[in-house]
Design a protein around this motif. Structure first.
Motif, PDB file in Angstrom:
ATOM      1  N   VAL A  45       4.127 -43.213   9.608  1.00 35.95           N
ATOM      2  CA  VAL A  45       3.864 -43.477   8.088  1.00 35.95           C
ATOM      3  C   VAL A  45       2.509 -43.779   7.939  1.00 35.95           C
ATOM      4  CG1 VAL A  45       4.537 -44.390   5.928  1.00 35.95           C
ATOM      5  CG2 VAL A  45       6.306 -43.998   7.690  1.00 35.95           C
ATOM      6  N   SER A  46       1.650 -42.986   7.233  1.00 36.58           N
ATOM      7  CA  SER A  46       0.093 -43.259   7.274  1.00 36.58           C
ATOM      8  C   SER A  46      -0.520 -43.622   5.883  1.00 36.58           C
ATOM      9  CB  SER A  46      -0.334 -42.166   7.879  1.00 36.58           C
ATOM     10  OG  SER A  46      -0.203 -40.879   7.255  1.00 36.58           O
ATOM     11  N   ASN A  47       0.227 -43.644   4.695  1.00 38.79           N
ATOM     12  CA  ASN A  47      -0.412 -44.142   3.471  1.00 38.79           C
ATOM     13  C   ASN A  47       0.111 -45.359   3.155  1.00 38.79           C
ATOM     14  OD1 ASN A  47       2.056 -43.699   2.213  1.00 38.79           O
ATOM     15  ND2 ASN A  47       1.622 -42.103   0.912  1.00 38.79           N
ATOM     16  N   HIS A  48      -0.710 -45.750   2.028  1.00 41.15           N
ATOM     17  CA  HIS A  48      -0.537 -47.454   1.600  1.00 41.15           C
ATOM     18  C   HIS A  48       0.777 -47.517   1.042  1.00 41.15           C
ATOM     19  CE1 HIS A  48      -0.990 -50.911  -0.746  1.00 41.15           C
ATOM     20  NE2 HIS A  48      -1.863 -51.485   0.130  1.00 41.15           N
ATOM     21  N   GLU A  49       1.177 -46.701   0.045  1.00 45.20           N
ATOM     22  CA  GLU A  49       2.314 -46.717  -0.696  1.00 45.20           C
ATOM     23  C   GLU A  49       3.638 -46.854   0.216  1.00 45.20           C
ATOM     24  OE1 GLU A  49       3.281 -43.727  -3.517  1.00 45.20           O
ATOM     25  OE2 GLU A  49       5.145 -44.801  -4.219  1.00 45.20           O
ATOM     26  N   LEU A  50       3.806 -46.017   1.039  1.00 45.36           N
ATOM     27  CA  LEU A  50       5.074 -45.943   1.887  1.00 45.36           C
ATOM     28  C   LEU A  50       4.916 -46.789   2.904  1.00 45.36           C
ATOM     29  CD1 LEU A  50       5.563 -41.543   1.807  1.00 45.36           C
ATOM     30  CD2 LEU A  50       6.676 -43.702   0.273  1.00 45.36           C
ATOM     31  N   SER A  51       3.861 -47.181   3.404  1.00 49.47           N
ATOM     32  CA  SER A  51       3.697 -47.970   4.421  1.00 49.47           C
ATOM     33  C   SER A  51       4.362 -49.314   3.696  1.00 49.47           C
ATOM     34  CB  SER A  51       2.455 -48.525   5.082  1.00 49.47           C
ATOM     35  OG  SER A  51       2.038 -47.366   5.788  1.00 49.47           O
ATOM     36  N   ARG A  52       3.904 -49.931   2.634  1.00 50.37           N
ATOM     37  CA  ARG A  52       4.386 -51.167   1.788  1.00 50.37           C
ATOM     38  C   ARG A  52       5.881 -50.968   1.624  1.00 50.37           C
ATOM     39  NH1 ARG A  52       4.247 -53.505  -3.371  1.00 50.37           N
ATOM     40  NH2 ARG A  52       3.160 -55.288  -3.438  1.00 50.37           N
ATOM     41  N   ASP A  54     -13.943 -47.291  12.730  1.00 50.03           N
ATOM     42  CA  ASP A  54     -13.136 -46.321  11.978  1.00 50.03           C
ATOM     43  C   ASP A  54     -12.024 -46.150  12.875  1.00 50.03           C
ATOM     44  OD1 ASP A  54     -14.854 -46.350  10.044  1.00 50.03           O
ATOM     45  OD2 ASP A  54     -15.787 -44.507  10.608  1.00 50.03           O
ATOM     46  N   PRO A  55     -10.693 -45.931  12.242  1.00 52.71           N
ATOM     47  CA  PRO A  55      -9.389 -45.333  12.859  1.00 52.71           C
ATOM     48  C   PRO A  55      -9.732 -43.961  13.350  1.00 52.71           C
ATOM     49  CG  PRO A  55      -9.094 -45.968  10.609  1.00 52.71           C
ATOM     50  CD  PRO A  55     -10.372 -45.891  10.811  1.00 52.71           C
ATOM     51  N   PRO A  56      -8.591 -43.484  14.127  1.00 56.72           N
ATOM     52  CA  PRO A  56      -8.618 -42.107  14.540  1.00 56.72           C
ATOM     53  C   PRO A  56      -8.628 -41.036  13.575  1.00 56.72           C
ATOM     54  CG  PRO A  56      -7.170 -43.344  15.846  1.00 56.72           C
ATOM     55  CD  PRO A  56      -7.563 -44.569  14.812  1.00 56.72           C
ATOM     56  N   ALA A 111     -10.953 -47.505  -3.410  1.00 56.51           N
ATOM     57  CA  ALA A 111     -11.946 -46.342  -3.904  1.00 56.51           C
ATOM     58  C   ALA A 111     -12.892 -46.334  -2.575  1.00 56.51           C
ATOM     59  CB  ALA A 111     -12.850 -46.654  -5.017  1.00 56.51           C
ATOM     60  N   ASP A 112     -13.151 -45.048  -2.369  1.00 60.94           N
ATOM     61  CA  ASP A 112     -14.248 -45.070  -1.237  1.00 60.94           C
ATOM     62  C   ASP A 112     -13.898 -45.810  -0.003  1.00 60.94           C
ATOM     63  OD1 ASP A 112     -16.721 -44.099   0.151  1.00 60.94           O
ATOM     64  OD2 ASP A 112     -17.998 -45.504  -1.493  1.00 60.94           O
ATOM     65  N   PRO A 113     -12.739 -45.497   0.372  1.00 56.80           N
ATOM     66  CA  PRO A 113     -12.002 -46.615   1.574  1.00 56.80           C
ATOM     67  C   PRO A 113     -12.660 -46.543   2.754  1.00 56.80           C
ATOM     68  CG  PRO A 113     -10.856 -44.525   1.373  1.00 56.80           C
ATOM     69  CD  PRO A 113     -11.826 -44.238   0.275  1.00 56.80           C
ATOM     70  N   ASP A 114     -13.653 -45.731   3.281  1.00 55.92           N
ATOM     71  CA  ASP A 114     -14.259 -45.801   4.589  1.00 55.92           C
ATOM     72  C   ASP A 114     -15.608 -46.322   4.488  1.00 55.92           C
ATOM     73  OD1 ASP A 114     -12.283 -44.531   5.898  1.00 55.92           O
ATOM     74  OD2 ASP A 114     -12.689 -42.475   5.052  1.00 55.92           O
ATOM     75  N   THR A 115     -16.200 -46.967   3.452  1.00 55.49           N
ATOM     76  CA  THR A 115     -17.076 -47.750   3.124  1.00 55.49           C
ATOM     77  C   THR A 115     -16.714 -49.178   3.092  1.00 55.49           C
ATOM     78  OG1 THR A 115     -18.284 -45.914   1.752  1.00 55.49           O
ATOM     79  CG2 THR A 115     -19.210 -48.179   1.609  1.00 55.49           C
ATOM     80  N   PRO A 128      -4.089 -49.366  10.049  1.00 60.90           N
ATOM     81  CA  PRO A 128      -5.456 -48.990   9.833  1.00 60.90           C
ATOM     82  C   PRO A 128      -5.692 -47.902   8.702  1.00 60.90           C
ATOM     83  CG  PRO A 128      -4.894 -49.379  11.994  1.00 60.90           C
ATOM     84  CD  PRO A 128      -3.667 -49.360  11.381  1.00 60.90           C
ATOM     85  N   SER A 129      -5.002 -46.903   8.857  1.00 58.25           N
ATOM     86  CA  SER A 129      -4.722 -45.728   8.035  1.00 58.25           C
ATOM     87  C   SER A 129      -4.450 -46.029   6.438  1.00 58.25           C
ATOM     88  CB  SER A 129      -4.012 -44.711   8.224  1.00 58.25           C
ATOM     89  OG  SER A 129      -3.665 -43.540   7.498  1.00 58.25           O
ATOM     90  N   ALA A 130      -3.321 -46.787   6.392  1.00 58.16           N
ATOM     91  CA  ALA A 130      -2.816 -47.243   5.004  1.00 58.16           C
ATOM     92  C   ALA A 130      -4.136 -48.214   4.249  1.00 58.16           C
ATOM     93  CB  ALA A 130      -1.652 -48.164   5.184  1.00 58.16           C
ATOM     94  N   ASN A 131      -4.697 -49.046   5.332  1.00 56.39           N
ATOM     95  CA  ASN A 131      -5.849 -49.554   4.466  1.00 56.39           C
ATOM     96  C   ASN A 131      -7.290 -48.948   4.221  1.00 56.39           C
ATOM     97  OD1 ASN A 131      -4.451 -51.975   4.135  1.00 56.39           O
ATOM     98  ND2 ASN A 131      -5.224 -52.912   6.273  1.00 56.39           N
ATOM     99  N   ARG A 132      -6.839 -47.397   4.620  1.00 55.51           N
ATOM    100  CA  ARG A 132      -8.008 -46.726   4.323  1.00 55.51           C
ATOM    101  C   ARG A 132      -7.688 -45.697   3.345  1.00 55.51           C
ATOM    102  NH1 ARG A 132     -12.870 -46.787   7.684  1.00 55.51           N
ATOM    103  NH2 ARG A 132     -12.860 -48.646   8.677  1.00 55.51           N
TER     104      ARG A 132
END
Lengths: 71, 413
Positions: free
Chosen positions: B56-63, B28-30, B338-342, B328-332
């Motif tokens: 930048v820590s979310n998927h949309e904006l990282s992309r 798991d990431p920090p 859905a349920d990204p930490d699983t 790592p955060s963008a990918n979670r």
């Protein structure tokens, strides 16, 4: 429905070929996108749409995706 | 210290990149990153050199950032988000010839176009039988030596190293040299002197190889590149070095950390998912994407520097400011997965950013996918009962390396 591929933008990542191999190919010379058809079949639309979204270089465009009200 | 720190200093200190993974959760990431992603996906980040940039820590904006070349990759503008004393002399200067990972179009395009034809989906698939053979040979050697084994040294590192050596035309017998130098270059605490020495050593190794291939061309990528006549010897050495490092370190760490995660997953009641990976090639392809997403070994993300003022989310990024994309955060990101930490080997993890996005998206990703699919399947088909030979908390994790993974994975069967 028509696909357009911008070979100047293409970076040869291969995501389209991986996602929709029946519609996209890569050139043997430089790895850039080659369209196997410009008019995919209706049952190919979903994977083509995925390929468009996954393309890292925004080199693909799907035109006329939304059909008229009869769809 | 007797001097009290000012509020500004304290806030700068609080804005460092979080790097501590939760205890007992090696995959798991920090945890701070989850909070940032939910509350402030574009937030201030203080860099080790004192620069006030962005995280930048979310998927949309990282992309979004990765897709936009106004966010530059140039070496001159690069900063590191974690302290890396060894890189200090290299930052702020142009990239070495051939290091197109640290260039923008059109310089980047020129190099990449010379290489993309060599890494197509079709060409990489032609390597499958050879990769399977290499995997089986290493499994045979493990059986012969008997348990326990270090999976990194016995399997995860040799497979991609051999494959990239054969592809490029690098003698595998010389692997000790480049594996050692590569390890130094990726160590966070390497000193400037160590980095300089390792760069010179591997640079000399590559220059020798280019001279040798010029004199005696063979059926390999480097000889093919030489034959194009497009690149100087210095550029050829730089490109080969980049491909060699990128080609073995990343996949090696995915193979070993992935095996660790798969053992864990099987023992947590998901033996069916592991059986599917071994049985069904399509299930294996899904599993590889999910492991890439879940593990995202580019643990400190990647950086870009704005060339002009650009709005991103709620913030205005000023020209010259550096952004770190916490992959790592963008990918979670629960807005994307859905349920990204699983870990769920049956999901579609399509759209993950483990290989990046934009014009720099991993050149070797199709090779990496095949190496992982073959590597995980062959391993767990041969040893369905593979297990750790030490308690999980004793597995040495690569907190100290730019690319995450395990230093060793003691296993038995």
């Amino acid at each position: 429905m028509e696909i357009k591929a911008d070979r100047e933008r293409c970076v040869g990542a291969g995501m389209c070929v991986l996602t929709a191999p029946e519609v996209f190919d890569q050139s043997e010379d430089d790895g850039r996108v080659v369209l196997l058809t410009e008019h995919p079949e209706p049952d190919q639309v979903d994977t083509v749409q995925q390929a468009v979204e996954l393309c890292p270089a925004q080199a693909l465009l799907l035109a006329g995706k939304h059909r008229a009200a009869d769809g | 210290m007797s001097v009290a720190s000012s509020p500004a200093q304290r806030s700068a200190e609080a804005d460092r990149l979080p790097t501590n993974r939760p205890a007992g959760c090696p995959f798991d990431p920090p945890p701070e990153l989850s909070r940032f992603r939910a509350e402030e996906p574009v937030r201030r980040l203080t860099y080790p050199d004192g620069h006030r940039g962005w995280l930048v820590s979310n998927h949309e904006l990282s992309r979004t950032v990765l897709a936009d070349t106004r966010f530059s990759s140039r070496m001159e503008l690069r900063r590191t988000a974690v302290p890396r004393p060894g890189l200090t002399p290299l930052l702020g200067r142009p990239a070495a010839p051939g290091m197109f990972i640290a260039m923008d179009p059109p310089e980047h395009t020129r190099y990449r176009r010379l290489l993309t034809g060599q890494f197509t989906v079709r060409r990489m698939r032609l390597l499958e039988p050879r990769i399977e053979q290499i995997a089986e040979q290493h499994l045979d050697a493990m059986v012969q030596a008997g348990p326990p084994a270090d999976l990194v040294a016995a399997y995860a590192l040799p497979i991609p190293s051999l494959v990239i050596c054969e592809l490029l035309g690098v003698p595998y017998a010389d692997r000790d040299v480049f594996q050692r130098d590569t390890a130094t270059l990726l160590r966070l605490d390497a000193t400037a002197e160590q980095v300089r020495a390792a760069s010179e050593s591997v640079g000399a190794f590559m220059a020798d190889l280019v001279r040798h291939k010029r004199a005696e061309p063979a059926d390999d990528l480097l000889s093919g590149l030489i034959a194009t006549g497009e690149l100087t010897d210095e550029e050829l050495a730089g490109v080969s070095f980049l491909l060699l490092v990128a080609g073995h370190e990343t996949t090696a760490n995915m193979l070993a950390l992935g095996a660790f995660a798969l053992i864990n997953h099987r023992d947590q009641g998901h033996a069916d998912q592991l059986a599917a990976l071994c049985g069904d090639p399509t299930a294996a392809e899904h599993a590889v994407e999910e492991l890439l997403r879940y593990l995202t070994i580019i643990q400190f993300g990647t950086t870009r520097t704005a060339l002009v003022d650009i709005h991103l989310g709620d913030q205005l990024i000023r020209a010259g400011e550096t952004l770190t994309l916490a992959l790592p955060s963008a990918n979670r990101d629960p807005d994307k997965f859905a349920d990204p930490d699983t870990l769920d080997l049956t999901r579609s993890a399509q759209g993950h950013l483990a290989f990046g996005h934009g014009v720099h998206q991993c050149l070797g990703q199709q090779l990496a996918r095949i190496e992982m699919r073959i590597g995980y399947r062959a391993l767990f088909r041969r040893f369905p009962e593979l297990r750790l030979a030490v308690p999980a908390e004793e597995v040495p994790l690569r907190h100290d390396m730019n690319i995450y993974g395990v230093h060793r994975l003691p296993v038995t069967w």
